[in-house]
Design a protein around this motif. Structure first.
Motif, PDB file in Angstrom:
ATOM      1  N   TYR A  35       0.851  -1.185   0.000  1.00 60.54           N
ATOM      2  CA  TYR A  35       0.000   0.000   0.000  1.00 60.54           C
ATOM      3  C   TYR A  35       0.893   1.244   0.000  1.00 60.54           C
ATOM      4  O   TYR A  35       2.012   1.216   0.510  1.00 60.54           O
ATOM      5  N   GLN A  36       0.360   2.314  -0.529  1.00 63.82           N
ATOM      6  CA  GLN A  36       1.040   3.608  -0.513  1.00 63.82           C
ATOM      7  C   GLN A  36       0.214   4.562   0.339  1.00 63.82           C
ATOM      8  O   GLN A  36      -0.998   4.685   0.144  1.00 63.82           O
ATOM      9  N   GLN A  37       0.855   5.230   1.293  1.00 62.53           N
ATOM     10  CA  GLN A  37       0.142   6.160   2.165  1.00 62.53           C
ATOM     11  C   GLN A  37       0.765   7.544   2.060  1.00 62.53           C
ATOM     12  O   GLN A  37       1.875   7.774   2.555  1.00 62.53           O
ATOM     13  N   PRO A  61       0.708   2.827  -9.757  1.00 63.06           N
ATOM     14  CA  PRO A  61       0.352   4.076 -10.444  1.00 63.06           C
ATOM     15  C   PRO A  61       0.967   4.251 -11.825  1.00 63.06           C
ATOM     16  O   PRO A  61       0.410   5.014 -12.629  1.00 63.06           O
ATOM     17  N   SER A  62       2.052   3.586 -12.103  1.00 60.23           N
ATOM     18  CA  SER A  62       2.666   3.714 -13.427  1.00 60.23           C
ATOM     19  C   SER A  62       3.585   2.535 -13.671  1.00 60.23           C
ATOM     20  O   SER A  62       3.835   1.727 -12.762  1.00 60.23           O
ATOM     21  N   ASP A  63       4.080   2.442 -14.888  1.00 55.80           N
ATOM     22  CA  ASP A  63       4.986   1.335 -15.194  1.00 55.80           C
ATOM     23  C   ASP A  63       6.365   1.543 -14.576  1.00 55.80           C
ATOM     24  O   ASP A  63       7.259   0.717 -14.759  1.00 55.80           O
ATOM     25  N   GLU A  85       6.284  13.103  -6.713  1.00 55.19           N
ATOM     26  CA  GLU A  85       4.969  12.616  -6.306  1.00 55.19           C
ATOM     27  C   GLU A  85       5.017  11.186  -5.759  1.00 55.19           C
ATOM     28  O   GLU A  85       4.008  10.694  -5.223  1.00 55.19           O
ATOM     29  N   ASP A  86       6.160  10.530  -5.859  1.00 60.16           N
ATOM     30  CA  ASP A  86       6.305   9.201  -5.284  1.00 60.16           C
ATOM     31  C   ASP A  86       6.588   9.270  -3.778  1.00 60.16           C
ATOM     32  O   ASP A  86       6.565   8.236  -3.094  1.00 60.16           O
ATOM     33  N   SER A  87       6.854  10.447  -3.263  1.00 58.10           N
ATOM     34  CA  SER A  87       7.130  10.612  -1.830  1.00 58.10           C
ATOM     35  C   SER A  87       5.907  10.191  -1.030  1.00 58.10           C
ATOM     36  O   SER A  87       4.807  10.721  -1.226  1.00 58.10           O
ATOM     37  N   ALA A  88       6.090   9.213  -0.156  1.00 61.57           N
ATOM     38  CA  ALA A  88       4.987   8.649   0.628  1.00 61.57           C
ATOM     39  C   ALA A  88       5.568   7.600   1.563  1.00 61.57           C
ATOM     40  O   ALA A  88       6.765   7.286   1.506  1.00 61.57           O
ATOM     41  N   VAL A  89       4.702   7.050   2.403  1.00 64.37           N
ATOM     42  CA  VAL A  89       5.074   5.867   3.182  1.00 64.37           C
ATOM     43  C   VAL A  89       4.548   4.643   2.435  1.00 64.37           C
ATOM     44  O   VAL A  89       3.376   4.604   2.040  1.00 64.37           O
ATOM     45  N   TYR A  90       5.423   3.687   2.239  1.00 61.47           N
ATOM     46  CA  TYR A  90       5.037   2.458   1.553  1.00 61.47           C
ATOM     47  C   TYR A  90       4.885   1.358   2.600  1.00 61.47           C
ATOM     48  O   TYR A  90       5.826   1.022   3.313  1.00 61.47           O
ATOM     49  N   LEU A  91       3.681   0.855   2.696  1.00 60.09           N
ATOM     50  CA  LEU A  91       3.334  -0.134   3.706  1.00 60.09           C
ATOM     51  C   LEU A  91       3.207  -1.511   3.077  1.00 60.09           C
ATOM     52  O   LEU A  91       2.637  -1.666   2.001  1.00 60.09           O
ATOM     53  N   CYS A  92       3.730  -2.483   3.776  1.00 59.31           N
ATOM     54  CA  CYS A  92       3.577  -3.876   3.378  1.00 59.31           C
ATOM     55  C   CYS A  92       2.698  -4.552   4.428  1.00 59.31           C
ATOM     56  O   CYS A  92       2.766  -4.234   5.615  1.00 59.31           O
ATOM     57  N   ALA A  93       1.853  -5.457   3.994  1.00 53.39           N
ATOM     58  CA  ALA A  93       1.002  -6.211   4.904  1.00 53.39           C
ATOM     59  C   ALA A  93       0.976  -7.671   4.474  1.00 53.39           C
ATOM     60  O   ALA A  93       1.146  -7.989   3.294  1.00 53.39           O
ATOM     61  N   LEU A 112       9.523   7.146   2.027  1.00 51.53           N
ATOM     62  CA  LEU A 112      10.340   7.554   0.882  1.00 51.53           C
ATOM     63  C   LEU A 112      10.168   9.043   0.642  1.00 51.53           C
ATOM     64  O   LEU A 112       9.046   9.531   0.510  1.00 51.53           O
ATOM     65  N   THR A 113      11.277   9.729   0.586  1.00 50.34           N
ATOM     66  CA  THR A 113      11.274  11.155   0.263  1.00 50.34           C
ATOM     67  C   THR A 113      12.109  11.347  -0.993  1.00 50.34           C
ATOM     68  O   THR A 113      13.284  10.976  -1.033  1.00 50.34           O
TER      69      THR A 113
END
Lengths: 115, 111
Positions: A35-37, A61-63, A85-93, A112-113
């Motif tokens: 997930y991307q948050q 979101p893209s290739d 725009e890829d800056s976010a928290v990437y969550l794994c579950a 990720l910043t």
């Protein structure tokens, strides 16, 4: 470990750089999700694996985004040519057999910043 | 297109009070409705969940109320405590394996 482990916890990338984010699910969990948050938002689904099979990648979101889980355990989310725009928290579950996404246990995420 | 709408965005409650967070959905294919709690710097943790065949589920101080005809569900936190201060997310699953999250409610409980 007892929970879902993600590494690194923090990643700073220059725009255009490639990054790889790792997820170690709970042992025995066959389902794995990314997930991307974004800041101040709820998590958004990216992709789902059952064992090594990627069953749903509709949220990528893209290739430039690519995920793999070659041996049905550890998973890697790769982002090529990162953008701001890829800056976010990437969550794994991960979730145990028979639960699908229903009882999903989340890791702490990788922030990720992109600068 | 936001499939799960959550309100309020933020909530301030006094210790011992009741916290109520509401969610509404559009897709009638959703058949699983969990609530997640997230503390700063942590991943979301499953709090409580409900299926649409029941109208209410209670676990300790946490209760989900579900209204299938209105396509709404809510989380009630009874006897709210400062340790409950966190961000709460409702979610829904369309009988597949993905969760669709609301935008979150930041709860602050003051002593």
């Amino acid at each position: 470990g007892a929970g879902v482990s993600q590494s690194p916890r923090y990643k700073v990338a220059k725009r255009g750089q490639d990054v790889a984010l790792r997820c170690d699910p709970i042992s025995g969990h066959v389902s794995l999700f990314w997930y991307q948050q974004a800041l101040g938002q709820g998590p958004e689904f990216l992709t789902y694996f059952q064992n090594e099979a990627q069953l749903d990648k509709s949220g990528l979101p893209s290739d430039r985004f690519f995920a793999e889980r070659p041996e049905g355990s550890v998973s890697t989310l790769k982002i090529q040519r990162t953008q701001q725009e890829d800056s976010a928290v990437y969550l794994c579950a991960s979730s145990p057999p028979g639960q699908g996404g229903f009882e999903a246990f989340f890791g702490q995420g990788t922030r990720l910043t992109v600068v | 297109q936001q499939q799960v709408k959550q309100s309020p965005q933020s909530l301030i409650v006094q210790k011992g009070g009741i916290s109520i967070i509401n969610c509404a959905y559009e897709n009638t294919a959703f058949d699983y409705f969990p609530w997640y709690q997230q503390f700063p710097g942590k991943g979301p943790a499953l709090l409580i969940a409900i299926r649409p065949d029941v109208s209410e589920k209670k676990e300790g101080r946490f209760t989900i109320s579900f209204n299938k005809s209105a396509k709404q569900f809510s989380l009630h936190i009874m006897d709210s405590q400062p340790g409950d201060s966190a961000t709460y997310f409702c979610a829904a699953s369309p009988n597949t394996d993905k969760l669709i999250f609301g935008t979150g409610t930041r709860l602050q409980v003051f002593p």
